[in-house]
Design a protein around this motif. Sequence first.
Motif, PDB file in Angstrom:
ATOM      1  N   ASP A  95       0.803  -1.218   0.000  1.00 61.48           N
ATOM      2  CA  ASP A  95       0.000   0.000   0.000  1.00 61.48           C
ATOM      3  C   ASP A  95       0.839   1.274   0.000  1.00 61.48           C
ATOM      4  O   ASP A  95       0.308   2.367  -0.156  1.00 61.48           O
ATOM      5  CB  ASP A  95      -0.967   0.019   1.187  1.00 61.48           C
ATOM      6  N   HIS A  96       2.161   1.133   0.162  1.00 59.34           N
ATOM      7  CA  HIS A  96       3.044   2.301   0.137  1.00 59.34           C
ATOM      8  C   HIS A  96       3.755   2.476  -1.198  1.00 59.34           C
ATOM      9  O   HIS A  96       4.453   3.473  -1.395  1.00 59.34           O
ATOM     10  CB  HIS A  96       4.097   2.199   1.243  1.00 59.34           C
ATOM     11  N   VAL A  97       3.601   1.527  -2.101  1.00 60.44           N
ATOM     12  CA  VAL A  97       4.371   1.559  -3.351  1.00 60.44           C
ATOM     13  C   VAL A  97       4.059   2.811  -4.171  1.00 60.44           C
ATOM     14  O   VAL A  97       4.965   3.506  -4.644  1.00 60.44           O
ATOM     15  CB  VAL A  97       4.102   0.288  -4.184  1.00 60.44           C
ATOM     16  N   GLY A  98       2.775   3.132  -4.360  1.00 53.97           N
ATOM     17  CA  GLY A  98       2.399   4.301  -5.154  1.00 53.97           C
ATOM     18  C   GLY A  98       2.904   5.612  -4.584  1.00 53.97           C
ATOM     19  O   GLY A  98       3.573   6.390  -5.283  1.00 53.97           O
ATOM     20  N   PRO A  99       2.613   5.903  -3.305  1.00 53.06           N
ATOM     21  CA  PRO A  99       3.094   7.160  -2.725  1.00 53.06           C
ATOM     22  C   PRO A  99       4.619   7.290  -2.714  1.00 53.06           C
ATOM     23  O   PRO A  99       5.161   8.356  -2.990  1.00 53.06           O
ATOM     24  CB  PRO A  99       2.536   7.122  -1.294  1.00 53.06           C
ATOM     25  N   ILE A 100       5.312   6.183  -2.397  1.00 53.57           N
ATOM     26  CA  ILE A 100       6.773   6.261  -2.368  1.00 53.57           C
ATOM     27  C   ILE A 100       7.343   6.410  -3.776  1.00 53.57           C
ATOM     28  O   ILE A 100       8.374   7.061  -3.983  1.00 53.57           O
ATOM     29  CB  ILE A 100       7.365   5.033  -1.657  1.00 53.57           C
ATOM     30  N   ALA A 101       6.679   5.844  -4.778  1.00 51.73           N
ATOM     31  CA  ALA A 101       7.120   6.047  -6.158  1.00 51.73           C
ATOM     32  C   ALA A 101       7.100   7.528  -6.509  1.00 51.73           C
ATOM     33  O   ALA A 101       7.995   8.038  -7.203  1.00 51.73           O
ATOM     34  CB  ALA A 101       6.232   5.260  -7.118  1.00 51.73           C
ATOM     35  N   ALA A 102       6.075   8.259  -6.033  1.00 51.45           N
ATOM     36  CA  ALA A 102       6.012   9.704  -6.270  1.00 51.45           C
ATOM     37  C   ALA A 102       7.152  10.420  -5.550  1.00 51.45           C
ATOM     38  O   ALA A 102       7.738  11.372  -6.086  1.00 51.45           O
ATOM     39  CB  ALA A 102       4.663  10.248  -5.812  1.00 51.45           C
ATOM     40  N   CYS A 103       7.487   9.966  -4.337  1.00 47.62           N
ATOM     41  CA  CYS A 103       8.627  10.551  -3.602  1.00 47.62           C
ATOM     42  C   CYS A 103       9.930  10.338  -4.357  1.00 47.62           C
ATOM     43  O   CYS A 103      10.763  11.247  -4.456  1.00 47.62           O
ATOM     44  CB  CYS A 103       8.736   9.921  -2.213  1.00 47.62           C
ATOM     45  N   TRP A 104      10.111   9.129  -4.899  1.00 46.97           N
ATOM     46  CA  TRP A 104      11.339   8.820  -5.637  1.00 46.97           C
ATOM     47  C   TRP A 104      11.417   9.642  -6.932  1.00 46.97           C
ATOM     48  O   TRP A 104      12.494  10.084  -7.318  1.00 46.97           O
ATOM     49  CB  TRP A 104      11.383   7.334  -5.959  1.00 46.97           C
ATOM     50  N   ALA A 105      10.270   9.828  -7.600  1.00 43.30           N
ATOM     51  CA  ALA A 105      10.262  10.625  -8.825  1.00 43.30           C
ATOM     52  C   ALA A 105      10.648  12.065  -8.528  1.00 43.30           C
ATOM     53  O   ALA A 105      11.450  12.675  -9.251  1.00 43.30           O
ATOM     54  CB  ALA A 105       8.876  10.568  -9.478  1.00 43.30           C
ATOM     55  N   LEU A 106      10.094  12.635  -7.454  1.00 42.81           N
ATOM     56  CA  LEU A 106      10.455  13.992  -7.055  1.00 42.81           C
ATOM     57  C   LEU A 106      11.932  14.075  -6.693  1.00 42.81           C
ATOM     58  O   LEU A 106      12.636  15.012  -7.092  1.00 42.81           O
ATOM     59  CB  LEU A 106       9.597  14.434  -5.864  1.00 42.81           C
ATOM     60  N   ALA A 107      12.421  13.088  -5.962  1.00 48.76           N
ATOM     61  CA  ALA A 107      13.817  13.086  -5.530  1.00 48.76           C
ATOM     62  C   ALA A 107      14.772  13.071  -6.719  1.00 48.76           C
ATOM     63  O   ALA A 107      15.739  13.843  -6.780  1.00 48.76           O
ATOM     64  CB  ALA A 107      14.087  11.886  -4.624  1.00 48.76           C
ATOM     65  N   LEU A 228      11.327  24.397  -8.747  1.00 48.23           N
ATOM     66  CA  LEU A 228      11.216  24.289 -10.201  1.00 48.23           C
ATOM     67  C   LEU A 228      10.639  22.939 -10.629  1.00 48.23           C
ATOM     68  O   LEU A 228       9.765  22.877 -11.496  1.00 48.23           O
ATOM     69  CB  LEU A 228      12.586  24.503 -10.852  1.00 48.23           C
ATOM     70  N   VAL A 229      11.103  21.854 -10.023  1.00 47.75           N
ATOM     71  CA  VAL A 229      10.600  20.545 -10.459  1.00 47.75           C
ATOM     72  C   VAL A 229       9.166  20.318  -9.987  1.00 47.75           C
ATOM     73  O   VAL A 229       8.373  19.649 -10.671  1.00 47.75           O
ATOM     74  CB  VAL A 229      11.519  19.383 -10.008  1.00 47.75           C
ATOM     75  N   ARG A 230       8.803  20.888  -8.852  1.00 48.66           N
ATOM     76  CA  ARG A 230       7.409  20.799  -8.419  1.00 48.66           C
ATOM     77  C   ARG A 230       6.505  21.573  -9.379  1.00 48.66           C
ATOM     78  O   ARG A 230       5.394  21.130  -9.697  1.00 48.66           O
ATOM     79  CB  ARG A 230       7.261  21.322  -6.994  1.00 48.66           C
ATOM     80  N   ALA A 231       6.998  22.699  -9.864  1.00 49.61           N
ATOM     81  CA  ALA A 231       6.237  23.458 -10.859  1.00 49.61           C
ATOM     82  C   ALA A 231       6.108  22.685 -12.165  1.00 49.61           C
ATOM     83  O   ALA A 231       5.158  22.907 -12.930  1.00 49.61           O
ATOM     84  CB  ALA A 231       6.920  24.804 -11.110  1.00 49.61           C
ATOM     85  N   CYS A 232       7.030  21.761 -12.405  1.00 54.76           N
ATOM     86  CA  CYS A 232       6.974  20.913 -13.604  1.00 54.76           C
ATOM     87  C   CYS A 232       6.095  19.685 -13.398  1.00 54.76           C
ATOM     88  O   CYS A 232       5.981  18.844 -14.298  1.00 54.76           O
ATOM     89  CB  CYS A 232       8.387  20.476 -13.990  1.00 54.76           C
ATOM     90  N   ASP A 239       0.156  17.142  -1.657  1.00 55.97           N
ATOM     91  CA  ASP A 239       1.043  18.291  -1.452  1.00 55.97           C
ATOM     92  C   ASP A 239       1.427  18.874  -2.815  1.00 55.97           C
ATOM     93  O   ASP A 239       2.523  18.635  -3.328  1.00 55.97           O
ATOM     94  CB  ASP A 239       2.282  17.844  -0.679  1.00 55.97           C
ATOM     95  N   VAL A 240       0.518  19.632  -3.400  1.00 55.28           N
ATOM     96  CA  VAL A 240       0.710  20.129  -4.764  1.00 55.28           C
ATOM     97  C   VAL A 240       1.013  21.629  -4.807  1.00 55.28           C
ATOM     98  O   VAL A 240       1.248  22.187  -5.885  1.00 55.28           O
ATOM     99  CB  VAL A 240      -0.524  19.837  -5.641  1.00 55.28           C
ATOM    100  N   HIS A 241       1.006  22.289  -3.660  1.00 55.11           N
ATOM    101  CA  HIS A 241       1.261  23.733  -3.640  1.00 55.11           C
ATOM    102  C   HIS A 241       2.710  24.027  -4.022  1.00 55.11           C
ATOM    103  O   HIS A 241       3.641  23.373  -3.537  1.00 55.11           O
ATOM    104  CB  HIS A 241       0.983  24.292  -2.243  1.00 55.11           C
ATOM    105  N   VAL A 242       2.906  24.979  -4.914  1.00 55.66           N
ATOM    106  CA  VAL A 242       4.252  25.380  -5.343  1.00 55.66           C
ATOM    107  C   VAL A 242       4.584  26.728  -4.714  1.00 55.66           C
ATOM    108  O   VAL A 242       3.901  27.726  -4.957  1.00 55.66           O
ATOM    109  CB  VAL A 242       4.347  25.470  -6.880  1.00 55.66           C
ATOM    110  N   GLU A 243       5.617  26.739  -3.904  1.00 55.56           N
ATOM    111  CA  GLU A 243       6.010  27.960  -3.207  1.00 55.56           C
ATOM    112  C   GLU A 243       6.730  28.922  -4.153  1.00 55.56           C
ATOM    113  O   GLU A 243       7.237  28.526  -5.207  1.00 55.56           O
ATOM    114  CB  GLU A 243       6.941  27.627  -2.023  1.00 55.56           C
ATOM    115  N   ALA A 244       6.783  30.160  -3.755  1.00 57.15           N
ATOM    116  CA  ALA A 244       7.556  31.154  -4.502  1.00 57.15           C
ATOM    117  C   ALA A 244       9.038  30.982  -4.187  1.00 57.15           C
ATOM    118  O   ALA A 244       9.411  30.605  -3.068  1.00 57.15           O
ATOM    119  CB  ALA A 244       7.104  32.562  -4.131  1.00 57.15           C
ATOM    120  N   ILE A 245       9.879  31.224  -5.165  1.00 54.70           N
ATOM    121  CA  ILE A 245      11.321  31.155  -4.946  1.00 54.70           C
ATOM    122  C   ILE A 245      11.769  32.390  -4.185  1.00 54.70           C
ATOM    123  O   ILE A 245      11.407  33.517  -4.518  1.00 54.70           O
ATOM    124  CB  ILE A 245      12.069  31.064  -6.293  1.00 54.70           C
ATOM    125  N   ASP A 246      12.540  32.172  -3.150  1.00 53.47           N
ATOM    126  CA  ASP A 246      13.086  33.281  -2.368  1.00 53.47           C
ATOM    127  C   ASP A 246      14.073  34.047  -3.259  1.00 53.47           C
ATOM    128  O   ASP A 246      15.083  33.485  -3.689  1.00 53.47           O
ATOM    129  CB  ASP A 246      13.800  32.720  -1.137  1.00 53.47           C
TER     130      ASP A 246
END
Length: 285
Positions: A95-107, A228-232, A239-246
């Motif tokens: 049950d963790h495979v999908g969420p962790i796959a998203a973490c690995w893709a972001l990483a 930048l990658v979250r915006a992509c 957790d889809v909110h994209v923060e402003a770059i400082d």
Amino acid sequence: MNLPIHTIAAKIVTLPVMTFARTLGKLDQMLGDPKASTGVAACVLASDPVLTALVIGRANAASLQELTQVGAAMGVLGLATVHGLVRDTLPLPRDHVGPIAACWALANACATMCRILARRSPVARAAARDEETLHVLGLLHDLGTVAALLHFPEPYARACDRVETGEAAFHSLLKEELGCSPGKLGALWARALNLPARLTNPIRMHMRPAKAESDLELTALVHVARILVRACGYVVGKDVHVEAIDPATLTLLGLTQADLETAIADFFTEMEELEQFEGTLIQVR
């Protein structure tokens, strides 16, 4: 109700290491075959944030020098020890495979973007010293979300539910629900794994680079790369909110808006080439 920080820290020390069964199977086969390429095994390992953190941390415990590269860490430990670490790692629950796959893709996306941005920022390149360290910086930046998802699922779920209502950003809500932000949680885990400060500080402070007390350039680099990658489109769960770059981070890194636009174009090109390469490998096998 959130947990006291000392309770969270105590649990972090005992966290089991888990990752994808398929990754563990590949590495078990490669590391057990004397004819297999060590370089290929290192590349597979370096695509996995948890195994990368485990191997680099264990190597730092055995070395007098600060290690931030997967290849160097494997050299210090030796293939037999790395193989043992892989075999001791648990496969993820289904049950963790999908969420962790998203973490690995972001990483991995953040790792790629860190390398791309550093090509245009001599300050960041000098601070990291080499491309492999740049990759590891991006790869490990969000260990806190991984720890929360795997080991504190109830506070994580509550924070995600509140994100949907638009109350606040995920990192703030997780701090309220758990008692620890993703950055601090990741830093606690990084220290428990014995990762060096050069990697741990950006994990903790990448959301607030202006408040970093050390490793400012590397923290700023991860801050920009992550946004930048979250915006992509590389996000995890709700957790889809994209923060402003400082803006101060761009000044510190010597980057301009034009540099960011070029970096995004280069990022998509590199990710497309990587997908084609992986597809070729699958066909060959």
